[in-house]
Design an enzyme around this catalytic site. Structure first.
Site, PDB file in Angstrom:
ATOM      1  N   ASP A  95      -3.865   2.740  -5.148  1.00  0.00           N
ATOM      2  CA  ASP A  95      -2.420   2.507  -4.544  1.00  0.00           C
ATOM      3  C   ASP A  95      -2.154   1.207  -3.819  1.00  0.00           C
ATOM      4  O   ASP A  95      -1.375   1.277  -2.954  1.00  0.00           O
ATOM      5  CB  ASP A  95      -2.449   3.819  -3.565  1.00  0.00           C
ATOM      6  N   GLU A  96      -2.895   0.163  -4.171  1.00  0.00           N
ATOM      7  CA  GLU A  96      -2.716  -0.985  -3.198  1.00  0.00           C
ATOM      8  C   GLU A  96      -2.823  -2.447  -4.245  1.00  0.00           C
ATOM      9  O   GLU A  96      -3.605  -2.311  -5.004  1.00  0.00           O
ATOM     10  CB  GLU A  96      -3.504  -1.153  -1.990  1.00  0.00           C
ATOM     11  N   ASP A 153       0.780  -1.119  -0.134  1.00  0.00           N
ATOM     12  CA  ASP A 153       0.028   0.009  -0.080  1.00  0.00           C
ATOM     13  C   ASP A 153       0.989   1.360   0.007  1.00  0.00           C
ATOM     14  O   ASP A 153       1.947   1.227   0.895  1.00  0.00           O
ATOM     15  CB  ASP A 153      -0.883  -0.099   1.300  1.00  0.00           C
TER      16      ASP A 153
HETATM   17  P1  TTP Z   1      -5.151   5.100   1.255  1.00  0.00           P
HETATM   18  O1  TTP Z   1      -4.184   4.168   0.775  1.00  0.00           O
HETATM   19  O2  TTP Z   1      -6.223   4.698   2.027  1.00  0.00           O
HETATM   20  O3  TTP Z   1      -4.552   6.405   2.071  1.00  0.00           O
HETATM   21  P2  TTP Z   1      -3.213   7.037   1.798  1.00  0.00           P
HETATM   22  O4  TTP Z   1      -2.312   6.341   0.612  1.00  0.00           O
HETATM   23  O5  TTP Z   1      -3.547   8.462   1.447  1.00  0.00           O
HETATM   24  O6  TTP Z   1      -2.596   7.025   3.020  1.00  0.00           O
HETATM   25  P3  TTP Z   1      -1.963   5.472   3.829  1.00  0.00           P
HETATM   26  O7  TTP Z   1      -0.413   6.072   4.146  1.00  0.00           O
HETATM   27  O8  TTP Z   1      -2.565   5.584   5.075  1.00  0.00           O
HETATM   28  O9  TTP Z   1      -1.970   4.398   2.994  1.00  0.00           O
HETATM   29  O10 TTP Z   1      -6.037   5.645   0.007  1.00  0.00           O
HETATM   30  C1  TTP Z   1      -4.923   5.700  -1.172  1.00  0.00           C
HETATM   31  C2  TTP Z   1      -5.445   7.257  -1.770  1.00  0.00           C
HETATM   32  O11 TTP Z   1      -6.898   7.052  -2.119  1.00  0.00           O
HETATM   33  C3  TTP Z   1      -5.262   8.501  -1.015  1.00  0.00           C
HETATM   34  O12 TTP Z   1      -3.998   8.856  -1.313  1.00  0.00           O
HETATM   35  C4  TTP Z   1      -6.170   9.496  -1.566  1.00  0.00           C
HETATM   36  C5  TTP Z   1      -7.389   8.487  -1.856  1.00  0.00           C
HETATM   37  N1  TTP Z   1      -8.527   8.693  -0.875  1.00  0.00           N
HETATM   38  C6  TTP Z   1      -9.732   9.317  -1.127  1.00  0.00           C
HETATM   39  O13 TTP Z   1      -9.544  10.064  -2.159  1.00  0.00           O
HETATM   40  N2  TTP Z   1     -10.727   9.624  -0.289  1.00  0.00           N
HETATM   41  C7  TTP Z   1     -10.428   8.724   0.915  1.00  0.00           C
HETATM   42  O14 TTP Z   1     -11.409   8.840   1.950  1.00  0.00           O
HETATM   43  C8  TTP Z   1      -9.310   7.890   1.144  1.00  0.00           C
HETATM   44  C9  TTP Z   1      -9.443   7.136   2.545  1.00  0.00           C
HETATM   45  C10 TTP Z   1      -8.385   7.926   0.152  1.00  0.00           C
HETATM   46 MG    MG Z   2      -2.094   4.030   0.763  1.00  0.00          MG
END
Ligand code: TTP
Ligand code: MG
Length: 352
Positions: free
Chosen positions: A113-114, A19
């Site tokens: 992103d995962e 992720d």
């Molecule tokens: P996530 O992987 O949930 O969050 P992240 O990558 O920003 O942070 P982390 O380091 O905790 O993994 O989500 C991936 C992307 O999806 C994030 O960068 C932005 C988008 N996103 C939204 O648009 N709305 C949301 O509510 C969430 C949770 C994520």
């Molecule tokens: Mg993320």
């Protein structure tokens, strides 16, 4: 009442969950390194807007995804807010996924992103799945500039919980015999499907951690319905789901079958050309690198002819019709036109 059972059937698998760390914010930092270390978020700037994510410097102030911008500004007045550039995030996502995809036995991207990687065989050259995960993290960082966290375990659920455990840049492994130890204190909030409402219901019944769900009272199970069993299984780290390669669409096509067979080349060409507008509609602007004309003769044999082309050029289509038809010169009952998506090379379909 459900009781804890050790799950050994899937303990031989090696699954990695990757992720990206604060993904949208990381891409903004990549494109403008002056943003790094400064509290920064991505989202709408207006008072009514919400944030999509925030970098880790901003998270230290309590700023997080889905937070209204006004609230985030209150918590962190110096917060820099960048507008969402979805196309750019998708572009970087493709680069990250390309690195991951080429180093596993099976690959499943689950969001921008995962991704899950089944490395049950592939890991062997790296000594352990954990070493492979660390190598992948370094490789992604070097090739794309993006920091990712990795979780390693014997199933998807535990691998995902693990990747979230030490962010950013963390590598967490949960060995099969350590899974209950990992889960025991873990908040039920962390389990997929446990939203605020469900969590409240569980908390009202004195259930806060996975250990609390190792045995679920009959009355609570009744109120949870079908979810009770899933919750019980997740709280014990049981998950048999395979890593499934979601096949990308590789071609877009249109075809027409006739009530009466078409007997002349001129008619075949005209019909193939008449399919072009429908093909354009289905393509919806996607790029392609080859086109194929498919014919089914009245003896039910199918043939096709393919040429390299980035456009639905009438001359090329006509030439393909001619090549395909001359293989049998029989009346035709079906004509199809296919565009092979993407920019890269392809394996040519075998001709009849
Ligand atoms: P996530 O992987 O949930 O969050 P992240 O990558 O920003 O942070 P982390 O380091 O905790 O993994 O989500 C991936 C992307 O999806 C994030 O960068 C932005 C988008 N996103 C939204 O648009 N709305 C949301 O509510 C969430 C949770 C994520
Ligand atoms: Mg993320």
């Amino acid at each position: 009442m459900w009781v804890v059972l050790m799950d050994s059937s899937t303990s031989q698998r090696r699954i990695i969950h990757i992720d990206c760390d604060c993904f949208f914010a990381s891409v903004e930092q990549l494109d403008d390194p002056s943003l790094a270390n400064h509290p920064m978020a991505v989202g709408g700037a207006s008072a009514r807007a919400v944030l999509t994510t925030a970098n880790y410097a901003a998270r230290a102030f309590g700023v997080h995804s889905a937070m209204p911008t006004w609230q985030a500004k209150k918590k962190c007045p110096q917060l820099i807010i960048k507008p969402v550039r979805m196309q750019r995030y998708q572009e970087v996502s493709r680069m990250v996924m390309a690195v991951l995809r080429s180093h596993c036995d099976a690959f499943e991207q689950v969001s921008v992103d995962e991704a899950y990687l089944d490395v049950s065989q592939y890991y062997q050259d790296y000594g352990s799945a954990t070493e492979l995960a660390k190598w992948l993290q370094k490789e992604v960082q070097e090739q794309t500039g993006i920091s990712v966290s990795a979780g390693i375990s014997h199933n998807k659920l535990l691998a995902k919980l693990a990747s979230d455990f030490r962010k950013p840049g963390g590598t967490t492994t949960i060995a099969p015999d350590k899974s209950l130890q990992f889960l025991q204190p873990l908040s039920l909030k962390k389990l997929p499907g446990v939203g605020p409402k469900t969590y409240q219901k569980l908390a009202d019944n004195g259930m806060y951690t996975c250990a609390d769900a190792w045995s679920i009272d009959e009355s609570v199970a009744m109120s949870l319905g079908n979810f009770a069993e899933r919750l019980s299984q997740m709280s014990q780290g049981i998950d048999h789901r395979p890593v499934m390669a979601i096949r990308e669409r590789k071609s877009v096509g249109v075809e027409r079958t006739f009530n009466q067979d078409i007997a002349t080349l001129a008619e075949i060409i005209n019909t193939a050309l008449s399919l072009v507008p429908a093909a354009h509609q289905r393509l919806a602007g996607k790029s392609f690198h080859h086109i194929t004309v498919k014919l089914k003769f009245n003896n039910f044999q199918i043939t096709s002819a393919t040429a390299s082309s980035h456009e639905l050029n009438p001359e090329i289509i006509s030439a393909l019709c001619k090549t395909a038809w001359h293989r049998q010169t029989l009346p035709v009952r079906l004509i199809g036109l296919q565009c092979h998506l993407g920019d890269g090379p392809m394996q040519l379909p075998l001709a009849l």
